[in-house]
Design a protein around this motif. Sequence first.
Motif, PDB file in Angstrom:
ATOM      1  N   SER A  15       1.208  -3.283   2.086  1.00  0.00           N
ATOM      2  CA  SER A  15       2.292  -2.455   1.573  1.00  0.00           C
ATOM      3  C   SER A  15       3.055  -1.794   2.717  1.00  0.00           C
ATOM      4  N   CYS A  56       6.474  -1.666  -2.765  1.00  0.00           N
ATOM      5  CA  CYS A  56       5.497  -1.062  -1.849  1.00  0.00           C
ATOM      6  C   CYS A  56       4.926   0.231  -2.426  1.00  0.00           C
ATOM      7  N   LEU A  59       2.363  -0.893  -4.877  1.00  0.00           N
ATOM      8  CA  LEU A  59       1.182  -1.406  -4.171  1.00  0.00           C
ATOM      9  C   LEU A  59       0.354  -0.271  -3.583  1.00  0.00           C
ATOM     10  N   THR A  60       1.026   0.716  -3.021  1.00  0.00           N
ATOM     11  CA  THR A  60       0.317   1.852  -2.438  1.00  0.00           C
ATOM     12  C   THR A  60      -0.432   2.635  -3.514  1.00  0.00           C
TER      13      THR A  60
END
Length: 115
Positions: A15, A56, A59-60
């Motif tokens: 990410s 991202c 994803l984080t």
Amino acid sequence: MNQVQLPYVLLYLCSTFLSSVSQVLLKKAAMREHTSLVAEYTDWRVILGYGLFVGCTLLTMLAYKGVPLNIGPVLEATGYLYVTIFGVTIFHEKMNPKKIAALVMIVAGILVYAL
């Protein structure tokens, strides 16, 4: 207490890497001449860059299932390394002693925290 799980750490690092790629895309778009404000914001680099940022973020958030909150900022700091590498290789930015010292401190901080 949460334990660090390697797949989630790798997801977090992925990410962070993709976030750095999106920064490159946005900088590339900003360096181009556009015919209008609409053309500037509908450039494929801008759309992809912001899309990557959203991805991202997701994803984080997913990575935090297996990464304790106190480890996240350390993993996030790797983004400085990626951006520096991209800056030197893609944008031909020059490294000076201050930038090198800053990167050494970042890497040292990551290593100290990891050990």
